[in-house]
Design an enzyme around this catalytic site. Structure first.
Site: not given
Length: 125
Positions: A75-76
């Site tokens: 997840c960025v």
């Protein structure tokens, strides 16, 4: 297919169990997918050093990805919040460098939603 949602630090017992479980499932021929979220994003930090007497969870994930062709999306948002960044996001946010370990890659939460939709079960570590 089972989705492994890795939300624990690679230094925790749960983080180590995640990669061990993945290896066992792949050895048995059971398909899995993986998503790193929250503290699981620390796993993708290429600057994390590990003493020789302790197995590197990140390197174990790299081997599984290379040997079995599994993807390692992170997840960025949770990665950036924990100081894990790829070159593209470093440039976008004015950061001086990147430290994302290959073959991990940064994605949005929509990727997790699609993976959950495709999975028959989800296990969180």
């Amino acid at each position: 297919m089972t989705l492994l949602l890795v939300t624990s630090s690679p230094h925790s017992h749960a983080g180590k169990l995640a990669v061990e479980y993945a290896a066992k499932q792949l050895h048995l021929g059971n398909p899995i997918s993986v998503f790193f979220y929250g503290d699981g994003a620390y796993t993708a930090n290429r600057l994390m050093w590990q003493t020789a007497d302790v197995p590197s969870v990140a390197k174990q994930w790299q081997v599984l990805a290379n040997d079995h062709g599994i993807a390692l999306p992170v997840c960025v948002s949770t990665a950036l919040a924990r100081g894990v960044c790829d070159a593209q996001n470093a440039a976008r946010h004015g950061l001086t460098g990147d430290n994302l370990l290959s073959p991990f890659y940064l994605v949005g939460l929509s990727e997790l939603a699609m993976m959950i939709d495709d999975a028959s079960s989800v296990m969180q570590f």
